[in-house]
Design an enzyme around this catalytic site. Structure first.
Site, PDB file in Angstrom:
ATOM      1  N   THR A 118       6.625   9.375   9.470  1.00 41.14           N
ATOM      2  CA  THR A 118       7.278   8.085   9.274  1.00 41.14           C
ATOM      3  C   THR A 118       6.955   7.468   7.916  1.00 41.14           C
ATOM      4  O   THR A 118       7.615   6.509   7.495  1.00 41.14           O
ATOM      5  CB  THR A 118       6.877   7.081  10.369  1.00 41.14           C
ATOM      6  OG1 THR A 118       5.467   6.842  10.299  1.00 41.14           O
ATOM      7  CG2 THR A 118       7.237   7.613  11.738  1.00 41.14           C
ATOM      8  N   ARG A 178       0.835  -1.198   0.000  1.00 41.42           N
ATOM      9  CA  ARG A 178       0.000   0.000   0.000  1.00 41.42           C
ATOM     10  C   ARG A 178       0.864   1.241   0.000  1.00 41.42           C
ATOM     11  O   ARG A 178       2.009   1.236   0.458  1.00 41.42           O
ATOM     12  CB  ARG A 178      -0.958   0.016   1.176  1.00 41.42           C
ATOM     13  CG  ARG A 178      -0.291   0.064   2.561  1.00 41.42           C
ATOM     14  CD  ARG A 178      -0.041   1.479   3.046  1.00 41.42           C
ATOM     15  NE  ARG A 178       0.338   1.537   4.446  1.00 41.42           N
ATOM     16  CZ  ARG A 178       1.140   2.454   4.955  1.00 41.42           C
ATOM     17  NH1 ARG A 178       1.714   3.364   4.193  1.00 41.42           N
ATOM     18  NH2 ARG A 178       1.405   2.472   6.249  1.00 41.42           N
ATOM     19  N   ARG A 182      -5.388   5.760   0.926  1.00 46.32           N
ATOM     20  CA  ARG A 182      -4.514   4.612   1.100  1.00 46.32           C
ATOM     21  C   ARG A 182      -4.830   3.691  -0.075  1.00 46.32           C
ATOM     22  O   ARG A 182      -5.945   3.159  -0.172  1.00 46.32           O
ATOM     23  CB  ARG A 182      -4.765   3.907   2.431  1.00 46.32           C
ATOM     24  CG  ARG A 182      -4.189   4.659   3.643  1.00 46.32           C
ATOM     25  CD  ARG A 182      -2.666   4.553   3.660  1.00 46.32           C
ATOM     26  NE  ARG A 182      -2.045   5.408   4.658  1.00 46.32           N
ATOM     27  CZ  ARG A 182      -1.753   5.035   5.891  1.00 46.32           C
ATOM     28  NH1 ARG A 182      -2.093   3.836   6.315  1.00 46.32           N
ATOM     29  NH2 ARG A 182      -1.129   5.863   6.706  1.00 46.32           N
ATOM     30  N   GLU A 199      -5.931   7.814   7.650  1.00 50.10           N
ATOM     31  CA  GLU A 199      -4.838   8.656   8.144  1.00 50.10           C
ATOM     32  C   GLU A 199      -4.361   9.637   7.077  1.00 50.10           C
ATOM     33  O   GLU A 199      -4.029  10.787   7.378  1.00 50.10           O
ATOM     34  CB  GLU A 199      -3.676   7.779   8.605  1.00 50.10           C
ATOM     35  CG  GLU A 199      -2.477   8.560   9.114  1.00 50.10           C
ATOM     36  CD  GLU A 199      -1.376   7.647   9.612  1.00 50.10           C
ATOM     37  OE1 GLU A 199      -0.197   7.948   9.361  1.00 50.10           O
ATOM     38  OE2 GLU A 199      -1.685   6.628  10.263  1.00 50.10           O
ATOM     39  N   CYS A 234       1.654  11.381   8.768  1.00 46.86           N
ATOM     40  CA  CYS A 234       2.674  10.943   9.726  1.00 46.86           C
ATOM     41  C   CYS A 234       4.042  10.992   9.062  1.00 46.86           C
ATOM     42  O   CYS A 234       4.231  10.412   7.981  1.00 46.86           O
ATOM     43  CB  CYS A 234       2.387   9.527  10.210  1.00 46.86           C
ATOM     44  SG  CYS A 234       3.603   8.940  11.415  1.00 46.86           S
ATOM     45  N   ARG A 268       4.232   0.786   2.292  1.00 42.87           N
ATOM     46  CA  ARG A 268       4.416  -0.319   3.225  1.00 42.87           C
ATOM     47  C   ARG A 268       4.086  -1.601   2.477  1.00 42.87           C
ATOM     48  O   ARG A 268       2.940  -1.840   2.095  1.00 42.87           O
ATOM     49  CB  ARG A 268       3.518  -0.169   4.450  1.00 42.87           C
ATOM     50  CG  ARG A 268       3.749  -1.273   5.484  1.00 42.87           C
ATOM     51  CD  ARG A 268       2.965  -1.019   6.774  1.00 42.87           C
ATOM     52  NE  ARG A 268       3.291  -2.034   7.761  1.00 42.87           N
ATOM     53  CZ  ARG A 268       2.645  -3.205   7.853  1.00 42.87           C
ATOM     54  NH1 ARG A 268       1.639  -3.479   7.049  1.00 42.87           N
ATOM     55  NH2 ARG A 268       3.005  -4.091   8.758  1.00 42.87           N
ATOM     56  N   ARG A 274       4.694  -6.845  13.014  1.00 41.68           N
ATOM     57  CA  ARG A 274       3.438  -6.526  13.703  1.00 41.68           C
ATOM     58  C   ARG A 274       2.684  -7.829  13.957  1.00 41.68           C
ATOM     59  O   ARG A 274       3.054  -8.889  13.463  1.00 41.68           O
ATOM     60  CB  ARG A 274       2.571  -5.589  12.860  1.00 41.68           C
ATOM     61  CG  ARG A 274       3.195  -4.219  12.596  1.00 41.68           C
ATOM     62  CD  ARG A 274       2.271  -3.355  11.763  1.00 41.68           C
ATOM     63  NE  ARG A 274       2.820  -2.028  11.516  1.00 41.68           N
ATOM     64  CZ  ARG A 274       2.183  -1.063  10.845  1.00 41.68           C
ATOM     65  NH1 ARG A 274       0.993  -1.295  10.336  1.00 41.68           N
ATOM     66  NH2 ARG A 274       2.751   0.117  10.682  1.00 41.68           N
ATOM     67  N   GLU A 301      -0.754  -3.073  13.269  1.00 40.85           N
ATOM     68  CA  GLU A 301      -0.089  -2.343  14.345  1.00 40.85           C
ATOM     69  C   GLU A 301      -0.853  -2.461  15.648  1.00 40.85           C
ATOM     70  O   GLU A 301      -2.079  -2.409  15.684  1.00 40.85           O
ATOM     71  CB  GLU A 301       0.038  -0.865  13.943  1.00 40.85           C
ATOM     72  CG  GLU A 301       1.036  -0.092  14.759  1.00 40.85           C
ATOM     73  CD  GLU A 301       1.323   1.274  14.177  1.00 40.85           C
ATOM     74  OE1 GLU A 301       2.332   1.883  14.591  1.00 40.85           O
ATOM     75  OE2 GLU A 301       0.560   1.734  13.314  1.00 40.85           O
TER      76      GLU A 301
END
Length: 346
Positions: free
Chosen positions: A247, A100, A203, A199, A245, A254, A282, A287
């Site tokens: 990160t 993703r 996505r 988020e 985010c 990811r 994870r 997560e």
């Protein structure tokens, strides 16, 4: 927490007077970190401007997290010359593969800061583009607010429903007005999915059973080529694709598999071994979840300062190493270990 490490009193005073065009302030950016001491980073961006306006705080945090000097970011989805065969043709280890990316649109605030009207406008713009996809990417959009209980159960069963459950995102403001103007687009075979309003604004997900990593990557590449021509994604020459985010900056990718490692994962150094391979671990449901029957979600750690091609190559190499280590552990164990059975008592 990286926020506490890098936010000095002098920096807090200087940046505390600043506000982006979308009304994003330092206080809003760090609220999640203030609320949750167990946060890894503790800061969110409300829009593209955040990364420039609050750069004295964000850039050191980003560098600390990923080890990249922020000298620039390039994208390369090409898999030419790389092995593309099935990593686990017997299905002994890898259950499924998912790749993703997060994307935001340049002219809108990101989900932590977006207003009600803009959220509705963004959803309408994205849905119109998604409705034009054809072939194996074609599908339907399902607004979260209109899902029936049966539809909700079906999406949960296929692990494609996102929910209002993350306390970090809640503190950052992502869950405001839930579930309005949020939804899921998916192809008929559920191998291509787009979350709208999680988020990040989007996505974009490619997934399928088994271990055909190349096939999953290339499906995502095809989708992004079509969407990138119609949607103006927020990006930066140094930071790559801009995400809520820090990160996730860079590729914002990811790439993960659900992998069965019942013997290896019992070792106390399991996570350290994964880290040395550049992999994050994870639980079965992502997560903040736990593993189940030795099944873990394993993915790339680095997103910034690498290309999509790099991620593919490193993940593939790391997974091969994990499968070899698991096989070695099983050979040292009892005969039933290959099936994930626990060793006999005593």
């Amino acid at each position: 927490m990286l926020l506490h490490k890098h936010l000095t009193p002098e920096l807090k005073s200087r940046l505390g007077r600043l506000t982006t065009g979308n009304g994003w302030t330092l206080r809003k950016a760090i609220q999640s970190g203030l609320d949750h001491e167990d946060s890894q980073v503790g800061v969110y961006a409300g829009d593209s401007e955040s990364y420039a306006l609050f750069s004295p705080l964000l850039h050191p945090i980003i560098q600390d997290h990923c080890g990249h000097d922020l000298s620039g970011h390039t994208s390369d989805f090409s898999l030419d010359g790389l092995p593309q065969d099935d990593l686990d043709p017997t299905g002994e280890f890898i259950l499924s593969t998912r790749v993703r990316v997060g994307r935001n649109l340049a002219r809108y605030a990101f989900p932590p800061a977006i207003g009600t009207r803009d959220r509705a406008a963004l959803e309408a713009e994205v849905v119109q583009v998604l409705s034009g996809l054809r072939g194996h990417l074609a599908g339907d959009y399902h607004p979260l607010a209109s899902l029936s209980e049966a539809e909700r159960r079906e999406l949960v069963h296929h692990h494609v429903l996102f929910q209002q459950s993350d306390r970090f995102l809640d503190s950052a403001g992502v869950n405001r007005d839930w579930p309005r103007n949020r939804g899921i687009f998916h192809s008929a075979d559920l191998r291509f999915i787009v979350w709208v309003g999680e988020e990040d604004a989007l996505r974009i997900i490619s997934m399928q059973p088994g271990a055909r990593l190349a096939q999953t990557f290339l499906r995502l590449q095809t989708a992004l080529e079509q969407l990138d021509g119609q949607l103006d994604f927020a990006r930066d020459s140094r930071l790559g694709f801009l995400t809520a985010c820090p990160t996730n900056l860079g590729t914002a990718m990811r790439a993960s598999v659900l992998i069965r490692l019942p013997r290896l994962s019992r070792r106390p150094d399991f996570r350290a071994r994964c880290a040395r391979l550049g992999l994050a671990v994870r639980g079965l449901h992502g997560e903040h979840s736990e593993a189940h029957e030795g099944i873990h979600d394993v993915s790339n750690v680095v997103r910034l300062g690498v290309t999509e091609r790099d991620i593919y190559q490193r993940l593939r190499t790391g997974l091969r190493a994990l499968m070899a280590l698991e096989s070695a552990e099983r050979k040292r164990g009892h005969p039933g270990a290959a099936s994930g059975e626990p060793p006999p008592p005593g």
